[in-house]
Scaffold this motif. Structure first.
Motif, short mmCIF file in Angstrom:
data_model
loop_
_atom_site.label_atom_id
_atom_site.label_comp_id
_atom_site.label_asym_id
_atom_site.label_seq_id
_atom_site.Cartn_x
_atom_site.Cartn_y
_atom_site.Cartn_z
N PRO A 137 0.81 -1.22 0.00
CA PRO A 137 0.00 0.00 0.00
C PRO A 137 0.84 1.27 0.00
O PRO A 137 0.47 2.27 -0.63
CB PRO A 137 -0.82 -0.11 1.30
N PHE A 138 1.99 1.25 0.69
CA PHE A 138 2.86 2.42 0.69
C PHE A 138 3.39 2.70 -0.71
O PHE A 138 3.41 3.86 -1.17
CB PHE A 138 4.02 2.22 1.67
N VAL A 139 3.82 1.63 -1.40
CA VAL A 139 4.32 1.80 -2.77
C VAL A 139 3.22 2.32 -3.68
O VAL A 139 3.43 3.23 -4.49
CB VAL A 139 4.89 0.46 -3.29
N LEU A 140 2.01 1.74 -3.57
CA LEU A 140 0.90 2.20 -4.40
C LEU A 140 0.51 3.64 -4.03
O LEU A 140 0.08 4.41 -4.90
CB LEU A 140 -0.31 1.27 -4.24
N GLY A 141 0.63 3.99 -2.75
CA GLY A 141 0.35 5.37 -2.35
C GLY A 141 1.32 6.34 -2.97
O GLY A 141 0.93 7.43 -3.44
N VAL A 142 2.59 5.96 -3.00
CA VAL A 142 3.59 6.81 -3.65
C VAL A 142 3.29 6.92 -5.14
O VAL A 142 3.37 8.00 -5.74
CB VAL A 142 5.00 6.26 -3.41
N GLY A 143 2.92 5.77 -5.76
CA GLY A 143 2.57 5.82 -7.18
C GLY A 143 1.35 6.68 -7.45
O GLY A 143 1.31 7.45 -8.43
N THR A 144 0.36 6.59 -6.58
CA THR A 144 -0.84 7.42 -6.74
C THR A 144 -0.51 8.90 -6.61
O THR A 144 -1.12 9.75 -7.29
CB THR A 144 -1.89 7.03 -5.68
N SER A 145 0.45 9.22 -5.75
CA SER A 145 0.79 10.63 -5.54
C SER A 145 1.32 11.28 -6.81
O SER A 145 1.12 12.48 -7.03
CB SER A 145 1.82 10.75 -4.42
N PHE A 146 2.00 10.50 -7.67
CA PHE A 146 2.48 11.08 -8.93
C PHE A 146 1.32 11.49 -9.82
O PHE A 146 1.36 12.54 -10.48
CB PHE A 146 3.38 10.08 -9.66
N ALA A 147 0.26 10.66 -9.83
CA ALA A 147 -0.92 11.02 -10.62
C ALA A 147 -1.58 12.28 -10.06
O ALA A 147 -2.05 13.14 -10.82
CB ALA A 147 -1.91 9.86 -10.64
N ALA A 153 -2.83 18.30 -7.51
CA ALA A 153 -1.89 18.68 -6.46
C ALA A 153 -0.67 19.38 -7.03
O ALA A 153 0.42 19.34 -6.45
CB ALA A 153 -1.47 17.44 -5.66
N ASP A 154 -0.83 20.02 -8.14
CA ASP A 154 0.28 20.71 -8.78
C ASP A 154 0.76 21.86 -7.91
O ASP A 154 -0.03 22.66 -7.42
CB ASP A 154 -0.16 21.23 -10.15
N GLY A 155 2.07 21.94 -7.70
CA GLY A 155 2.62 23.04 -6.95
C GLY A 155 3.02 22.70 -5.53
O GLY A 155 3.72 23.50 -4.90
N VAL A 156 2.59 21.56 -4.98
CA VAL A 156 2.99 21.19 -3.61
C VAL A 156 4.37 20.55 -3.65
O VAL A 156 4.84 20.08 -4.69
CB VAL A 156 1.97 20.22 -2.98
N PHE A 161 4.80 15.16 0.13
CA PHE A 161 3.53 14.69 -0.41
C PHE A 161 3.58 13.19 -0.68
O PHE A 161 2.60 12.46 -0.39
CB PHE A 161 3.20 15.45 -1.70
N LEU A 162 4.70 12.70 -1.22
CA LEU A 162 4.84 11.26 -1.49
C LEU A 162 4.74 10.46 -0.19
O LEU A 162 4.06 9.43 -0.14
CB LEU A 162 6.19 10.98 -2.17
N VAL A 163 5.42 10.93 0.87
CA VAL A 163 5.41 10.19 2.13
C VAL A 163 4.02 10.23 2.76
O VAL A 163 3.52 9.21 3.26
CB VAL A 163 6.47 10.75 3.10
N MET A 165 1.10 10.50 1.30
CA MET A 165 0.20 9.62 0.56
C MET A 165 0.49 8.16 0.86
O MET A 165 -0.43 7.35 1.03
CB MET A 165 0.32 9.89 -0.94
N GLY A 166 1.77 7.82 0.95
CA GLY A 166 2.12 6.43 1.28
C GLY A 166 1.63 6.03 2.65
O GLY A 166 1.08 4.95 2.84
N VAL A 167 1.81 6.93 3.63
CA VAL A 167 1.36 6.64 5.00
C VAL A 167 -0.16 6.53 5.04
O VAL A 167 -0.73 5.63 5.69
CB VAL A 167 1.86 7.73 5.97
N ALA A 168 -0.86 7.45 4.35
CA ALA A 168 -2.32 7.47 4.39
C ALA A 168 -2.92 6.18 3.84
O ALA A 168 -3.94 5.70 4.35
CB ALA A 168 -2.85 8.66 3.60
N LEU A 169 -2.29 5.59 2.83
CA LEU A 169 -2.84 4.36 2.24
C LEU A 169 -2.41 3.11 2.98
O LEU A 169 -3.04 2.05 2.82
CB LEU A 169 -2.43 4.24 0.77
N SER A 170 -1.34 3.18 3.79
CA SER A 170 -0.82 1.97 4.44
C SER A 170 -1.29 1.80 5.88
O SER A 170 -1.02 0.77 6.50
CB SER A 170 0.71 1.97 4.41
N ILE A 171 -2.01 2.78 6.43
CA ILE A 171 -2.43 2.72 7.84
C ILE A 171 -3.54 1.70 8.04
O ILE A 171 -4.41 1.52 7.19
CB ILE A 171 -2.89 4.12 8.29
N THR A 172 -3.49 1.01 9.18
CA THR A 172 -4.61 0.20 9.67
C THR A 172 -5.01 0.74 11.04
O THR A 172 -4.17 0.89 11.92
CB THR A 172 -4.21 -1.28 9.79
#
Length: 806
Positions: A137-147, A153-156, A161-163, A165-172
């Motif tokens: 999920p962390f890897v997919l979160g990082v990948g999603t952040s590029f999209a 999210a242009d300009g941030v 932002f990558l970290v 997004m990765g944390v947000a998708l990997s939390i339980t």
């Protein structure tokens, strides 16, 4: 000029209190009355939503997130008049401050729930599932952040932002997951143990990653971010080396059974605030300091339980919902507009679910978990909650997430948590197995050996009912033989939204014996007294008592009782009455929920059931076998339930310290009051057996009384005088003996026995015999290859894997 312009554009700060409406002042223009209104509105709305979502088995965090969104600009906040009156911009600082103080102490409670010793004992299988459930999920979160960076999210800043997004998708969400597992009766199954252990590891990893994300989100150079991380690590070491010994010293000076000193509680609460100040000064976040202090507080003894008891209701009930409103005021679903935004929402939800599901299922299959269990575990690990919102709010405050991204992530957390329970219920139902068992009543059938073992499931929900339960067990032993009786003591523990419920979950998962382990955390339920009582009885009597536990919502805990009875092949379920006697002799109700538990068990029971109306049976402590001296009376009117009660009395009369008097009520014709010829023949057969017992046992007496109405029945019962215990069937064929009753489950005679009109010193046991012709839902699959050793938990499991529990 510049100062005048600034005064014209900046509103004046809000005063704390008003002089009142009679002084023509609007209370909503002042901080204190406004925050009171906000708290009342938030609590009322979130509790109402929780009530609406309860039939869907949703945790309360769902209602709180939805409530926050409804009060924000997405719904009610669209009305500018409402928003400016109830949540004006100049009041948000006070609202956010109180919400974060509540969150600070809630994170302290979350730290109390985690036991690092248990995490260190986590097995390799669980660790593999946890790592896989975080990594993908962390890897997919990082990948999603590029999209997202390429679109909304242009300009941030890219790195934080990558970290984030990765944390947000990997939390339980560990606390939310525990309540979902309890709701689904999965806490004590293999999948429940693995989910809780993996979620605990995930929780710790998420906080470490969040600390990294917060450090990276600072506005300084990479060197400053490095200093933030190093200083944060130094604080953790300081807390473990310097603060933890002080807390351990306080814990040692708090003996069991005595109140915790106020100075210790005050010192720890101040330490939580001080730690929050230090970590906020470092640049991580005040929440980390509170969380660390919660982790290092010793979990043994009453100190942790006292802290939970003193602060959790105020924090969880009043202040924490404000944090969800604070998040809701930042969430504007209207910013998600157009096909691109909705497509990105679908992408985020898909990757969040896909990462958790694929990673968890792959790791679970590698450790040979069945497919259905692996899929259910994947969806369970996808549960989000408060930590998810914390990550998102920190990202929003640090300008890492803009409004549209924040709204998308909040909806993702809401959706993934909402679907967890229904999907798990659909894909996985644990197979609970038990060997066929034909003895479902106390009364012996024609195919049952006279010396066969009696299995009893004795339920209790507090230490107050334990002495009477133990004394009744002693009375039920009959003659001394090797396998005369087997007792399963079922501790009924209500699962609530309180943090202390998670402490109970920990203890059940430890080995299924929450009240049997002195070294486990204190929960305020009188566990130590229960331990002493049962251990003393085992040593005095030699009767083996197998402890079991049921942690559920009271609306469904009857399912645990019924399932346990089927698994243990019990012939008799003993339930405590939902009322307890006060000092003045009147019966005080413990709540309608416990009342309904007894009613549901009577309706669904797979064997005979007895409800014990306790009026000090045997005093406040158990009695040794050689000191037993009880007088029992059995009231016999006829038919099935009375025959079961009389059979129980005959068994009790085999004990050398018990005297039994049987009073049979006859009509003017010298027959049973009512009943078919078949029922009367069965009554006569049992009474003939009783006469044989009375002929050989001087402690058994048999009497008959001819009655013609209610008054004569009551008079005959009163003439029996004081008895320690009265045995009566639930539905004897007689008219009501009391004019009005709120306990129809006791039947006409039982209702009289439970009233103060009958007695204030004699206990009563109301018995319902198992009806083989009734409709009983089979909750446990009967198989022939189940061994003698049965699991000590309400739910069994399909596999034989051994998972190291927390």
């Amino acid at each position: 000029m510049a100062m005048a312009a600034a005064a014209a554009t900046c509103p004046a700060p809000m005063k704390a209190t008003s002089n009142g409406a009679w002084q023509k002042e609007n209370p909503l223009d002042y901080a204190l009355p406004l925050i009171i209104l906000q708290i009342c509105l938030v609590v009322a709305l979130t509790r109402f939503l929780a009530f609406l979502l309860r039939p869907l088995h949703q945790p309360r965090v769902i209602a709180e997130i939805i409530g926050g969104i409804l009060l924000g600009p997405s719904a009610m906040g669209r009305n500018k008049e409402f928003l400016n009156r109830v949540f004006p911009a100049r009041s948000l600082t006070v609202l956010d401050t109180i919400a974060n103080i509540g969150l600070l102490f809630f994170l302290f409670l979350v730290g109390l729930e985690l036991d690092l010793r248990a995490i260190r004992r986590t097995g390799r299988e669980v660790l593999a599932v946890a790592v896989a459930g975080i990594s993908l999920p962390f890897v997919l979160g990082v990948g999603t952040s590029f999209a997202l960076l390429a679109t909304i999210a242009d300009g941030v800043r890219a790195a934080p932002f990558l970290v984030f997004m990765g944390v947000a998708l990997s939390i339980t969400a560990f606390p939310v997951l525990a309540r979902i597992l309890a709701e689904l009766k999965l806490l004590t199954t293999d999948i429940g143990r693995m989910a809780m252990s993996a979620a605990a590891v995930n929780d710790v990893a998420a906080w470490i990653l969040l600390a990294l994300a917060v450090a990276l989100s600072g506005s300084g150079s990479p060197l400053i971010c490095l200093w933030v991380l190093l200083t944060g690590a130094a604080f953790v070491v300081f807390a473990a080396v310097a603060i933890r010994p002080c807390l351990a010293w306080m814990a040692r000076r708090c003996p069991e059974g005595e109140p915790v000193k106020e100075i210790y509680v005050c010192a720890i609460l101040v330490a939580v605030l001080a730690a929050g100040f230090v970590t906020d000064t470092i640049g991580i976040h005040a929440l980390f300091g509170a969380f660390i202090v919660g982790i290092i507080v010793p979990k043994d003894g009453p100190l942790a339980g006292a802290l939970i008891e003193k602060i959790e209701d105020l924090v969880s009930g009043l202040f924490l919902p404000l944090y969800f409103v604070s998040s809701g005021l930042k969430t504007n679903v209207a910013t998600i507009s157009g096909g691109r935004s909705w497509a990105l929402l679908v992408l985020v939800i898909t990757n969040a679910c896909l990462g958790k599901l694929v990673g968890t299922v792959a790791a679970a299959r590698l450790v040979r978990m069945p497919v259905r269990e692996a899929v259910a575990l994947g969806f369970l690990m996808n549960t989000k909650g408060l930590v998810e919102l914390i990550v998102l709010n920190i990202g929003k405050d640090r300008k890492v997430l803009n409004e549209e991204t924040f709204a998308i992530m909040v909806l993702m957390a809401l959706f993934t948590t909402f679907i967890t329970t229904p999907i798990v219920m659909a894909v996985y139902k644990p197979a609970r197995r038990a060997a066929p068992y034909k003895r479902l009543t106390i009364m012996r059938g024609p195919d049952t050996a006279a010396d066969s073992e009696l299995r009893m499931l004795a339920c209790f929900h507090s230490c107050r009912s334990v002495p009477a339960t133990i004394n009744l067990i002693e009375m039920s032993r009959g003659i001394r033989r090797r396998r005369g009786i087997t007792i399963y003591a079922l501790h009924l523990m209500e699962l609530s939204e309180r943090s202390s419920a998670i402490s109970m979950v920990h203890k059940v998962r430890y080995n299924g014996l929450p009240f049997w382990n002195r070294g486990l955390p204190y929960d305020g339920t009188g566990g130590d007294q229960i331990v002493v009582a049962f251990e003393a009885y085992q040593q005095l009597s030699g009767v083996s008592i197998r402890p079991t536990t049921a942690i559920s919502d009271l609306a469904t805990i009857h399912e645990d009782i019924v399932t346990s009875a089927q698994q243990k092949r019990a012939a008799f379920i003993l339930l405590p009455f939902h009322k307890q006697q006060r000092l003045d002799g009147t019966m005080e109700s413990l709540g309608r929920d416990l009342h309904h538990v007894n009613q549901r068990v009577l309706h669904h029971a797979p064997c005979s059931v007895g409800i014990l109306v306790d009026r000090g049976l045997g005093g406040q402590a158990q009695v040794s076998s050689r000191d037993v001296s009880y007088s029992i009376a059995a009231l016999f009117f006829g038919e099935r339930d009375d025959r079961e009660a009389l059979s129980y009395g005959i068994r009790m009369a085999q004990h050398p310290g018990i005297s039994l008097t049987v009073l049979r009520f006859l009509s003017d014709l010298g027959q049973s009051l009512v009943g078919t010829p078949k029922e009367r023949a069965a009554d006569d057969a049992l009474l003939e057996e009783l006469r044989k017992v009375a002929a050989s046992n001087s402690s058994v007496k048999y009497e008959e009384r001819t009655v013609s109405g209610k008054t004569e029945i009551i008079s005959a019962i009163k003439e029996l005088g004081h008895r320690n215990l009265f045995l009566v069937g639930r539905t004897p064929p007689v008219a009501d003996l009391v004019n009005r009753t709120d306990c129809p489950e006791l039947g006409p005679v039982g209702s009289y026995m439970a009233s103060s009109e009958f007695s204030t010193v004699s206990s009563a046991l109301v018995i319902q015999q198992y009806d083989p012709n009734g409709k009983h839902e089979l909750l446990v699959e009967e198989v022939d290859d189940v061994g003698e050793e049965l699991p000590n938990t309400p739910d069994g499991s399909r596999s034989g894997r051994q998972v190291l529990p927390l």
